[in-house]
Design a protein around this motif. Structure first.
Motif, PDB file in Angstrom:
ATOM      1  N   PHE A  78      15.362  34.259-122.288  1.00 50.06           N
ATOM      2  CA  PHE A  78      15.136  33.722-121.115  1.00 50.06           C
ATOM      3  C   PHE A  78      14.810  34.977-120.233  1.00 50.06           C
ATOM      4  CE2 PHE A  78      16.651  31.882-117.085  1.00 50.06           C
ATOM      5  CZ  PHE A  78      15.910  30.596-117.062  1.00 50.06           C
ATOM      6  N   ILE A  79      15.395  35.910-120.393  1.00 49.92           N
ATOM      7  CA  ILE A  79      14.826  37.171-119.509  1.00 49.92           C
ATOM      8  C   ILE A  79      13.752  37.623-120.075  1.00 49.92           C
ATOM      9  CG2 ILE A  79      15.565  39.642-118.853  1.00 49.92           C
ATOM     10  CD1 ILE A  79      18.419  38.726-118.944  1.00 49.92           C
ATOM     11  N   SER A  80      13.246  37.925-121.148  1.00 52.07           N
ATOM     12  CA  SER A  80      12.128  38.474-121.653  1.00 52.07           C
ATOM     13  C   SER A  80      11.020  37.743-121.360  1.00 52.07           C
ATOM     14  CB  SER A  80      12.077  38.802-123.198  1.00 52.07           C
ATOM     15  OG  SER A  80      13.382  39.741-123.527  1.00 52.07           O
ATOM     16  N   ALA A  81      11.118  36.298-121.264  1.00 54.50           N
ATOM     17  CA  ALA A  81       9.851  35.528-121.254  1.00 54.50           C
ATOM     18  C   ALA A  81       9.377  35.145-119.897  1.00 54.50           C
ATOM     19  CB  ALA A  81      10.090  34.328-122.392  1.00 54.50           C
ATOM     20  N   GLY A  82      10.609  35.339-119.015  1.00 52.03           N
ATOM     21  CA  GLY A  82      10.331  34.743-117.604  1.00 52.03           C
ATOM     22  C   GLY A  82       9.049  35.386-116.836  1.00 52.03           C
ATOM     23  N   PHE A  83       8.723  36.525-117.032  1.00 50.31           N
ATOM     24  CA  PHE A  83       7.517  37.079-116.116  1.00 50.31           C
ATOM     25  C   PHE A  83       6.426  36.534-116.773  1.00 50.31           C
ATOM     26  CE2 PHE A  83       4.303  40.294-116.241  1.00 50.31           C
ATOM     27  CZ  PHE A  83       3.813  40.149-114.929  1.00 50.31           C
TER      28      PHE A  83
END
Length: 262
Positions: A78-83
């Protein structure tokens, strides 16, 4: 040191309030902070007229590095793919070629291969957690220890502190983590390998910090491959079919289960 006890499970919904751990930000605030940092880096690099491709790679890499510190696989993703996902949905992403969006996915798969998702996420071994292990399981300088899933090398560093004369090996499925671990742990032999395909028979001790569901297969593999008198050491999670010699409790929330084969 104490007699074996079943570790208490954290209360549901209170994972971030475990006693003895540093306070952490409530979810999803960490994700929002990381996404904001990625966007700030991307826009700053574009303002400096860095090519958009390199701006994307660097900002995505920042998100990946921060995502590794998350407490679960889904939060990491979730964090890695957000940007990159938010960039794709914005006007700034309209001018990028479709193939460019393979770069963030490739970086994620390179850092954390899909075949390794069934094993533990990147949870480092805390310093001092193995204190007293050498008294329970003494080893000779000719003995070999395997850190099965060594990640960035925190477990190897802790094993080296406790067993400075033993021969240390680490295996890691992720190529980038394996390279970083080898750089951080020059005292150990670190290889790219699958812990479940690795032959454990040459080792006097196998150390693991895996998932609870991994401990059943680990116990069976230890029974089949480790010689009599060898040790299986598991941080936090109990092997359900093995009887521990002792449970080290240097931290209340992270017991160390020590098993001897035979």
């Amino acid at each position: 040191m104490s007699t074996p006890k079943t570790p208490q499970k954290p209360m549901p919904g209170n994972a971030d309030q475990t006693p003895g751990r540093r306070p952490v930000l409530p979810w999803p605030l960490p994700a929002l902070i990381v996404w904001s940092a990625c966007w700030a880096l991307f826009l700053s690099l574009r303002a400096l007229q860095l090519p958009v491709l390199w701006s994307l790679i660097l900002a995505t890499s920042l998100g990946l590095a921060a995502g590794l510190r998350a407490a679960s696989t889904w939060r990491k993703l979730f964090i890695s793919a957000g940007f990159p996902l938010s960039l794709a949905a914005s006007n700034l992403g309209d001018g990028l070629s479709p193939w460019v969006w393979l770069i963030p996915l490739g970086l994620l798969l390179l850092l954390y291969p899909m075949s390794a998702w069934r094993d533990a996420p990147l949870f480092p071994t805390p310093h001092g957690i193995l204190d007293g292990l050498d008294k329970v399981a003494p080893l000779k300088c000719t003995d070999r220890i395997l850190d099965a899933g060594c990640g960035l090398g925190a477990g190897l560093a802790e094993l080296y502190r406790v067993y400075p004369l033993a021969q240390l090996d680490g295996v890691e499925k992720s190529w980038p983590l394996r390279l970083l671990c080898a750089w951080r742990c020059p005292f150990a032999h670190v290889r790219h390998a699958d812990i479940w395909k690795e032959d454990w028979s040459a080792y006097s001790m196998v150390y693991m910090f895996q998932r609870p569901e991994s401990m059943g297969p680990a116990a069976e593999k230890a029974r089949q491959e480790l010689s009599k008198g060898s040790w299986l050491v598991s941080l936090e999670f109990e092997a359900p079919t093995l009887k521990p010699v002792v449970v080290l409790r240097n931290r209340a929330d992270k017991p160390v289960w020590v098993y001897r084969m035979g």
